[in-house]
Design a protein around this motif. Structure first.
Motif, PDB file in Angstrom:
ATOM      1  N   ARG A 126      41.065  68.573 -88.648  1.00  0.00           N
ATOM      2  CA  ARG A 126      41.951  67.509 -88.169  1.00  0.00           C
ATOM      3  C   ARG A 126      41.203  66.614 -87.191  1.00  0.00           C
ATOM      4  NH1 ARG A 126      44.875  66.989 -83.875  1.00  0.00           N
ATOM      5  NH2 ARG A 126      44.582  69.124 -83.206  1.00  0.00           N
ATOM      6  N   THR A 127      40.414  67.215 -86.290  1.00  0.00           N
ATOM      7  CA  THR A 127      39.690  66.444 -85.281  1.00  0.00           C
ATOM      8  C   THR A 127      38.210  66.826 -85.252  1.00  0.00           C
ATOM      9  OG1 THR A 127      40.219  68.053 -83.545  1.00  0.00           O
ATOM     10  CG2 THR A 127      41.739  66.192 -83.820  1.00  0.00           C
ATOM     11  N   ILE A 137      39.258  69.683 -80.050  1.00  0.00           N
ATOM     12  CA  ILE A 137      38.174  69.439 -80.997  1.00  0.00           C
ATOM     13  C   ILE A 137      38.114  70.625 -81.946  1.00  0.00           C
ATOM     14  CG2 ILE A 137      35.688  69.104 -81.266  1.00  0.00           C
ATOM     15  CD1 ILE A 137      35.778  67.812 -78.406  1.00  0.00           C
ATOM     16  N   GLU A 138      38.435  70.370 -83.198  1.00  0.00           N
ATOM     17  CA  GLU A 138      38.384  71.449 -84.188  1.00  0.00           C
ATOM     18  C   GLU A 138      36.966  71.680 -84.696  1.00  0.00           C
ATOM     19  OE1 GLU A 138      41.172  71.180 -87.411  1.00  0.00           O
ATOM     20  OE2 GLU A 138      42.884  71.078 -86.052  1.00  0.00           O
ATOM     21  N   LEU A 139      36.195  70.587 -84.853  1.00  0.00           N
ATOM     22  CA  LEU A 139      34.856  70.717 -85.430  1.00  0.00           C
ATOM     23  C   LEU A 139      33.860  69.836 -84.699  1.00  0.00           C
ATOM     24  CD1 LEU A 139      32.902  71.702 -87.679  1.00  0.00           C
ATOM     25  CD2 LEU A 139      33.692  69.739 -89.042  1.00  0.00           C
ATOM     26  N   ASP A 140      32.710  70.422 -84.394  1.00  0.00           N
ATOM     27  CA  ASP A 140      31.543  69.686 -83.921  1.00  0.00           C
ATOM     28  C   ASP A 140      30.436  70.020 -84.920  1.00  0.00           C
ATOM     29  OD1 ASP A 140      29.347  68.577 -82.695  1.00  0.00           O
ATOM     30  OD2 ASP A 140      29.665  69.541 -80.762  1.00  0.00           O
ATOM     31  N   GLY A 196      40.342  56.952 -86.845  1.00  0.00           N
ATOM     32  CA  GLY A 196      41.644  57.612 -86.925  1.00  0.00           C
ATOM     33  C   GLY A 196      42.790  56.636 -86.782  1.00  0.00           C
ATOM     34  N   ARG A 197      43.969  57.182 -86.526  1.00  0.00           N
ATOM     35  CA  ARG A 197      45.202  56.386 -86.528  1.00  0.00           C
ATOM     36  C   ARG A 197      45.794  56.136 -85.142  1.00  0.00           C
ATOM     37  NH1 ARG A 197      46.274  60.267 -90.931  1.00  0.00           N
ATOM     38  NH2 ARG A 197      45.494  59.246 -92.814  1.00  0.00           N
ATOM     39  N   LYS A 198      45.042  56.452 -84.080  1.00  0.00           N
ATOM     40  CA  LYS A 198      45.535  56.232 -82.718  1.00  0.00           C
ATOM     41  C   LYS A 198      44.593  55.338 -81.914  1.00  0.00           C
ATOM     42  CE  LYS A 198      45.833  60.650 -81.764  1.00  0.00           C
ATOM     43  NZ  LYS A 198      46.090  61.957 -81.151  1.00  0.00           N
ATOM     44  N   PRO A 199      44.283  54.142 -82.438  1.00  0.00           N
ATOM     45  CA  PRO A 199      43.325  53.289 -81.733  1.00  0.00           C
ATOM     46  C   PRO A 199      43.795  52.886 -80.335  1.00  0.00           C
ATOM     47  CG  PRO A 199      44.401  52.063 -83.484  1.00  0.00           C
ATOM     48  CD  PRO A 199      44.794  53.506 -83.648  1.00  0.00           C
ATOM     49  N   GLU A 200      45.089  52.727 -80.147  1.00  0.00           N
ATOM     50  CA  GLU A 200      45.592  52.336 -78.833  1.00  0.00           C
ATOM     51  C   GLU A 200      45.367  53.449 -77.813  1.00  0.00           C
ATOM     52  OE1 GLU A 200      46.891  50.095 -75.791  1.00  0.00           O
ATOM     53  OE2 GLU A 200      46.318  49.435 -77.791  1.00  0.00           O
ATOM     54  N   GLY A 232      39.652  62.138 -96.729  1.00  0.00           N
ATOM     55  CA  GLY A 232      40.832  62.777 -96.166  1.00  0.00           C
ATOM     56  C   GLY A 232      40.563  64.140 -95.554  1.00  0.00           C
ATOM     57  N   ASN A 233      39.304  64.519 -95.447  1.00  0.00           N
ATOM     58  CA  ASN A 233      38.954  65.818 -94.868  1.00  0.00           C
ATOM     59  C   ASN A 233      39.019  65.800 -93.350  1.00  0.00           C
ATOM     60  OD1 ASN A 233      38.473  66.863 -97.415  1.00  0.00           O
ATOM     61  ND2 ASN A 233      36.333  66.241 -97.372  1.00  0.00           N
ATOM     62  N   VAL A 234      38.798  64.635 -92.755  1.00  0.00           N
ATOM     63  CA  VAL A 234      38.860  64.450 -91.305  1.00  0.00           C
ATOM     64  C   VAL A 234      39.982  63.466 -91.026  1.00  0.00           C
ATOM     65  CG1 VAL A 234      37.625  63.501 -89.307  1.00  0.00           C
ATOM     66  CG2 VAL A 234      36.403  64.924 -90.972  1.00  0.00           C
ATOM     67  N   ILE A 235      40.885  63.831 -90.127  1.00  0.00           N
ATOM     68  CA  ILE A 235      42.010  62.953 -89.785  1.00  0.00           C
ATOM     69  C   ILE A 235      41.608  61.969 -88.688  1.00  0.00           C
ATOM     70  CG2 ILE A 235      44.408  62.876 -89.007  1.00  0.00           C
ATOM     71  CD1 ILE A 235      43.855  64.229 -91.798  1.00  0.00           C
TER      72      ILE A 235
END
Length: 171
Positions: free
Chosen positions: A68-69, A34-37, A154-158, A99-102
């Motif tokens: 990123r996260t 976790i980069e940011l909370d 994000g791009r990893k729903p699975e 595009g600030n959060v991946i």
């Protein structure tokens, strides 16, 4: 008497309610770290362990979220007539679209009737079975008064589905 007991249950000793570790471990299994909370505190970050967090004094709603996260468990109270969950959810979606959060995991009330919640329907969601038992700064445990939901952006729903399906139904 029943009404008085119900009111006591709904009264808050604190706006700080910390997410149990098992859910944060699951979030890290999806996000890596976790980069940011952006809606946190020093005490909460001892559990979350985000590289960067914003608290009441730094106000994450006023910052650009370059991460990123993101882990986001926003305050569930209202500011005037405006739901904090509505404000924080809108902010997350703006930062993601910019595009600030991946990728991010959002923990909110399953308020399926609200306008702010309808913005989340295009993202994978885990409808938590039962109620989450949060803790306060004093260590008091309390169950949510409504059901909770984790939303993955994000791009990893699975990967999200694989990890979070042990907590409830993922759609």
């Amino acid at each position: 008497m029943l009404q008085r007991a119900r009111l006591r249950h709904l009264q808050q000793e604190s706006f700080e309610w910390y997410t149990p570790k098992k859910y944060l471990r699951a979030a890290c299994a999806v996000l890596g770290e976790i980069e940011l909370d952006p809606a946190s505190s020093a005490e909460a970050n001892r559990i979350v362990q985000a590289k960067l967090f914003y608290d009441l004094t730094t106000d994450g709603l006023t910052k650009t979220w370059k991460a990123r996260t993101v882990w986001l468990n926003p305050p569930y109270c209202k500011q005037g007539n405006t739901s904090n969950q509505a404000m924080w959810t809108a902010k997350l979606l703006r930062e993601y679209k910019a595009g600030n959060v991946i990728e991010a995991i959002l923990l909110v009330t399953a308020a399926t009737e609200t306008t702010w919640f309808h913005r989340l329907y295009s993202f994978p969601m885990c409808f938590v079975k039962g109620r989450i038992h949060f803790t306060t700064p004093t260590g008091k445990r309390g169950g949510a008064t409504k059901g909770s939901i984790f939303v993955y952006v994000g791009r990893k729903p699975e990967r999200f589905r694989q990890v979070f399906d042990r907590f409830g139904v993922v759609k």
